[in-house]
Design a protein around this motif. Structure first.
Motif, PDB file in Angstrom:
ATOM      1  N   PRO A  48      -1.222  -0.980   7.558  1.00 24.51           N
ATOM      2  CA  PRO A  48      -2.430  -1.132   6.737  1.00 24.51           C
ATOM      3  C   PRO A  48      -3.712  -0.639   7.400  1.00 24.51           C
ATOM      4  O   PRO A  48      -4.743  -0.531   6.736  1.00 24.51           O
ATOM      5  N   GLU A  49      -3.652  -0.328   8.709  1.00 26.31           N
ATOM      6  CA  GLU A  49      -4.881   0.049   9.416  1.00 26.31           C
ATOM      7  C   GLU A  49      -5.008   1.551   9.650  1.00 26.31           C
ATOM      8  O   GLU A  49      -6.012   2.005  10.186  1.00 26.31           O
ATOM      9  N   GLY A  50      -3.988   2.318   9.266  1.00 26.50           N
ATOM     10  CA  GLY A  50      -4.090   3.765   9.359  1.00 26.50           C
ATOM     11  C   GLY A  50      -4.949   4.309   8.228  1.00 26.50           C
ATOM     12  O   GLY A  50      -5.304   3.594   7.287  1.00 26.50           O
ATOM     13  N   ASN A  51      -5.288   5.591   8.291  1.00 34.40           N
ATOM     14  CA  ASN A  51      -6.169   6.175   7.281  1.00 34.40           C
ATOM     15  C   ASN A  51      -5.641   6.014   5.865  1.00 34.40           C
ATOM     16  O   ASN A  51      -6.377   5.638   4.950  1.00 34.40           O
ATOM     17  N   VAL A  52      -4.356   6.302   5.668  1.00 38.25           N
ATOM     18  CA  VAL A  52      -3.781   6.200   4.323  1.00 38.25           C
ATOM     19  C   VAL A  52      -3.659   4.740   3.898  1.00 38.25           C
ATOM     20  O   VAL A  52      -3.906   4.393   2.738  1.00 38.25           O
ATOM     21  N   GLY A  53      -3.307   3.869   4.838  1.00 37.29           N
ATOM     22  CA  GLY A  53      -3.197   2.446   4.533  1.00 37.29           C
ATOM     23  C   GLY A  53      -4.533   1.853   4.093  1.00 37.29           C
ATOM     24  O   GLY A  53      -4.593   1.021   3.178  1.00 37.29           O
ATOM     25  N   LYS A 123      -5.397  16.653  -6.510  1.00 34.45           N
ATOM     26  CA  LYS A 123      -6.199  16.630  -5.286  1.00 34.45           C
ATOM     27  C   LYS A 123      -5.313  16.262  -4.100  1.00 34.45           C
ATOM     28  O   LYS A 123      -4.709  15.195  -4.078  1.00 34.45           O
ATOM     29  N   VAL A 124      -5.224  17.185  -3.147  1.00 36.62           N
ATOM     30  CA  VAL A 124      -4.378  17.012  -1.960  1.00 36.62           C
ATOM     31  C   VAL A 124      -5.300  16.798  -0.758  1.00 36.62           C
ATOM     32  O   VAL A 124      -6.024  17.717  -0.344  1.00 36.62           O
ATOM     33  N   VAL A 125      -5.279  15.591  -0.231  1.00 35.08           N
ATOM     34  CA  VAL A 125      -6.247  15.185   0.796  1.00 35.08           C
ATOM     35  C   VAL A 125      -5.551  14.996   2.139  1.00 35.08           C
ATOM     36  O   VAL A 125      -4.639  14.170   2.269  1.00 35.08           O
ATOM     37  N   GLN A 126      -5.963  15.778   3.128  1.00 35.09           N
ATOM     38  CA  GLN A 126      -5.426  15.631   4.485  1.00 35.09           C
ATOM     39  C   GLN A 126      -6.397  14.790   5.310  1.00 35.09           C
ATOM     40  O   GLN A 126      -7.527  15.186   5.575  1.00 35.09           O
ATOM     41  N   LEU A 127      -5.949  13.594   5.695  1.00 35.64           N
ATOM     42  CA  LEU A 127      -6.762  12.675   6.495  1.00 35.64           C
ATOM     43  C   LEU A 127      -6.412  12.745   7.978  1.00 35.64           C
ATOM     44  O   LEU A 127      -7.194  12.314   8.830  1.00 35.64           O
ATOM     45  N   TRP A 128      -5.214  13.234   8.268  1.00 42.68           N
ATOM     46  CA  TRP A 128      -4.663  13.233   9.620  1.00 42.68           C
ATOM     47  C   TRP A 128      -4.607  11.794  10.135  1.00 42.68           C
ATOM     48  O   TRP A 128      -4.888  10.841   9.412  1.00 42.68           O
ATOM     49  N   HIS A 129      -4.214  11.595  11.373  1.00 40.12           N
ATOM     50  CA  HIS A 129      -4.073  10.230  11.887  1.00 40.12           C
ATOM     51  C   HIS A 129      -4.976   9.955  13.074  1.00 40.12           C
ATOM     52  O   HIS A 129      -4.968   8.861  13.614  1.00 40.12           O
ATOM     53  N   GLY A 130      -5.749  10.960  13.480  1.00 39.19           N
ATOM     54  CA  GLY A 130      -6.677  10.758  14.580  1.00 39.19           C
ATOM     55  C   GLY A 130      -8.100  11.028  14.139  1.00 39.19           C
ATOM     56  O   GLY A 130      -8.351  11.877  13.277  1.00 39.19           O
ATOM     57  N   THR A 131      -9.034  10.316  14.746  1.00 33.44           N
ATOM     58  CA  THR A 131     -10.449  10.495  14.408  1.00 33.44           C
ATOM     59  C   THR A 131     -11.021  11.738  15.072  1.00 33.44           C
ATOM     60  O   THR A 131     -11.979  12.333  14.600  1.00 33.44           O
ATOM     61  N   GLY A 132     -10.433  12.139  16.165  1.00 35.51           N
ATOM     62  CA  GLY A 132     -10.810  13.348  16.895  1.00 35.51           C
ATOM     63  C   GLY A 132      -9.621  13.766  17.735  1.00 35.51           C
ATOM     64  O   GLY A 132      -8.531  13.214  17.604  1.00 35.51           O
ATOM     65  N   THR A 133      -9.812  14.736  18.613  1.00 33.84           N
ATOM     66  CA  THR A 133      -8.704  15.167  19.456  1.00 33.84           C
ATOM     67  C   THR A 133      -9.214  15.689  20.799  1.00 33.84           C
ATOM     68  O   THR A 133     -10.289  16.289  20.872  1.00 33.84           O
ATOM     69  N   SER A 278       4.208  -2.183  21.739  1.00 28.05           N
ATOM     70  CA  SER A 278       4.549  -0.830  21.286  1.00 28.05           C
ATOM     71  C   SER A 278       4.951  -0.787  19.825  1.00 28.05           C
ATOM     72  O   SER A 278       4.749   0.222  19.145  1.00 28.05           O
ATOM     73  N   HIS A 279       5.536  -1.874  19.342  1.00 21.50           N
ATOM     74  CA  HIS A 279       5.986  -1.900  17.946  1.00 21.50           C
ATOM     75  C   HIS A 279       5.071  -2.751  17.064  1.00 21.50           C
ATOM     76  O   HIS A 279       5.406  -3.026  15.917  1.00 21.50           O
ATOM     77  N   TYR A 280       3.943  -3.147  17.593  1.00 23.22           N
ATOM     78  CA  TYR A 280       2.958  -3.911  16.814  1.00 23.22           C
ATOM     79  C   TYR A 280       2.269  -2.938  15.865  1.00 23.22           C
ATOM     80  O   TYR A 280       1.725  -1.914  16.297  1.00 23.22           O
ATOM     81  N   ASP A 281       2.290  -3.207  14.570  1.00 20.81           N
ATOM     82  CA  ASP A 281       1.885  -2.199  13.587  1.00 20.81           C
ATOM     83  C   ASP A 281       0.402  -2.193  13.235  1.00 20.81           C
ATOM     84  O   ASP A 281      -0.008  -1.476  12.321  1.00 20.81           O
ATOM     85  N   GLN A 282      -0.408  -2.956  13.959  1.00 22.81           N
ATOM     86  CA  GLN A 282      -1.844  -2.981  13.660  1.00 22.81           C
ATOM     87  C   GLN A 282      -2.637  -2.593  14.919  1.00 22.81           C
ATOM     88  O   GLN A 282      -3.109  -3.442  15.669  1.00 22.81           O
ATOM     89  N   LEU A 283      -2.742  -1.280  15.098  1.00 21.70           N
ATOM     90  CA  LEU A 283      -3.374  -0.757  16.316  1.00 21.70           C
ATOM     91  C   LEU A 283      -4.823  -1.194  16.440  1.00 21.70           C
ATOM     92  O   LEU A 283      -5.276  -1.571  17.524  1.00 21.70           O
TER      93      LEU A 283
END
Length: 394
Positions: A48-53, A123-133, A278-283
């Motif tokens: 739930p805390e990722g961009n798409v979530g 509408k095809v929206v690319q959010l990616w998973h990182g805020t920067g790189t 490592s498997h905790y799903d809420q970074l």
């Protein structure tokens, strides 16, 4: 068969699957598109805390009755007793859902889209998973057929979302998308970084789940995965040495890649002061609960910097990673907002110095403040709202 031939053969097999998915998609275009159906590519972060979530939760709370069709990493795993069901779901149900959706949100590149032609109004929206790189990726890192397919898939993007003006030109290049299709709205997952009350609620729930950490100082170690670490059962960070020399209230939290986490188990002294998340799903919750971050080349720093907490960069293989790995967009040592170390002893000394020397502490606080200013166009917690307004979904 050499490694290059093996990789090519594997890509050929995958491409057959991509084409099959696209073929079924094309057949499903005879069905009417649903204006409130949203297809969610969540193959990197299904939480739930990722961009798409975050997008999904925002729309769920709106007055409009949205229908969501998620595609997660587990949906691409065809093994076990349910293999036939999984294949049918992926190659029939998912193409149908995609063909009848009006909106597509992605946190990754979905390669079957290389062979898909969307209707004009989708509408095809690319959010990616990182805020920067920090490290190179996409068209700057991939090669061969993978690079071609990725470029073809990215040609379907109507909206590429970035966090600040600094990233507009670079991300347009990385995804091979025209700049007029790249929009600076801020990333949805960063909204909560500026919402202190929501952070406190999440930390409270975190301590309810881990009451043994109340009163402790959680230091999160989140290294980048390296391909040569596949199946390794050790860390290059000397945890036992860290525990002996840092204050007793310090607990080391591990955030490892699943491939490494599934093999690693700490067996040294002070095991009660090492926690595996490592498997905790809420970074984001881990970031809020921690007092400091140790990482290397991970994009996690672009979120963590907004929390105004210490960061340390344990880059034990910096030269090798720079020369033989993907490489960096900036000079690593001068760019990152924290001290760089190559040994555990050096890292410990830096951590102690920053906590005990006010001048050093203020120096790095200022570096982190400037880093945040450079990478954030907005610091108001309203990035999701801006994106929804842009897409006319508000």
């Amino acid at each position: 068969m050499n490694k290059r031939t093996s990789r090519r053969s594997n890509m050929d097999k995958k491409e057959i699957g991509y084409r099959l998915f696209a073929m079924v998609y094309g057949m499903c275009k005879i069905f009417p598109r649903k204006k409130n159906r949203v297809f969610l590519v969540m193959t990197h972060d299904a939480g739930p805390e990722g961009n798409v979530g975050v997008i999904r939760n925002y729309l769920n709370a709106s007055e409009t009755d949205w229908e969501f069709c998620p595609l997660r990493r587990k949906d691409t795993n065809f093994s076990g007793p349910d293999k036939v069901t999984q294949l049918v779901r992926f190659f029939i149900r998912k193409p149908y859902e995609l063909a009848t959706s009006s909106y597509v949100f992605q946190d990754n590149v979905f390669l079957p889209m290389a062979f898909i032609k969307f209707s004009k109004n989708v509408k095809v929206v690319q959010l990616w998973h990182g805020t920067g790189t920090i490290k190179k990726f996409g068209q700057d890192a991939n090669e061969g057929r993978l690079k071609q397919l990725e470029k073809m898939a990215n040609s379907t993007i109507t909206h590429l979302i970035v966090n600040g003006e600094k990233w507009k030109s670079l991300y347009s290049h990385i995804f091979s998308v025209k700049e007029e299709k790249t929009f600076v709205t801020g990333m949805p997952r960063t909204d909560i970084l500026f919402q202190e009350e929501e952070q406190e609620k999440k930390v409270e729930r975190f301590y309810e789940k881990y009451p043994e950490l109340i009163g402790k100082k959680l230091v999160l170690y989140a290294p980048t995965f390296r391909d040569n670490e596949l199946g390794e059962q050790k860390l290059h960070l000397e945890l036992e040495q860290m525990l002996k020399r840092l204050p007793k209230e310090v607990v080391i939290g591990l955030r490892l890649h699943p491939f490494v986490a599934d093999q690693f188990q700490y067996r040294g002294e002070g095991g009660e002061r090492v926690k595996d998340f490592s498997h905790y799903d809420q970074l984001n919750t881990l970031l809020f609960a921690s007092k400091a971050l140790i990482t290397d080349y991970s994009s996690i720093i672009f979120e963590y910097v907004a929390l105004r907490k210490p960061m340390y960069f344990y880059a034990y293989d910096l030269e090798k990673f720079s020369d033989e790995g993907r490489g960096f967009y900036e000079d690593y040592s001068s760019y990152v907002p924290g001290q760089v170390s190559k040994t555990t002893d050096e890292l410990i000394a830096q951590m102690i110095e920053e906590q005990t020397c006010e001048e050093v502490k203020e120096q790095w606080e200022e570096k982190r403040r400037k880093f945040q200013e450079e990478n954030y166009a907005f610091e108001d917690g309203n990035s999701t709202w801006r994106l929804m307004k842009l897409l006319k979904m508000e």
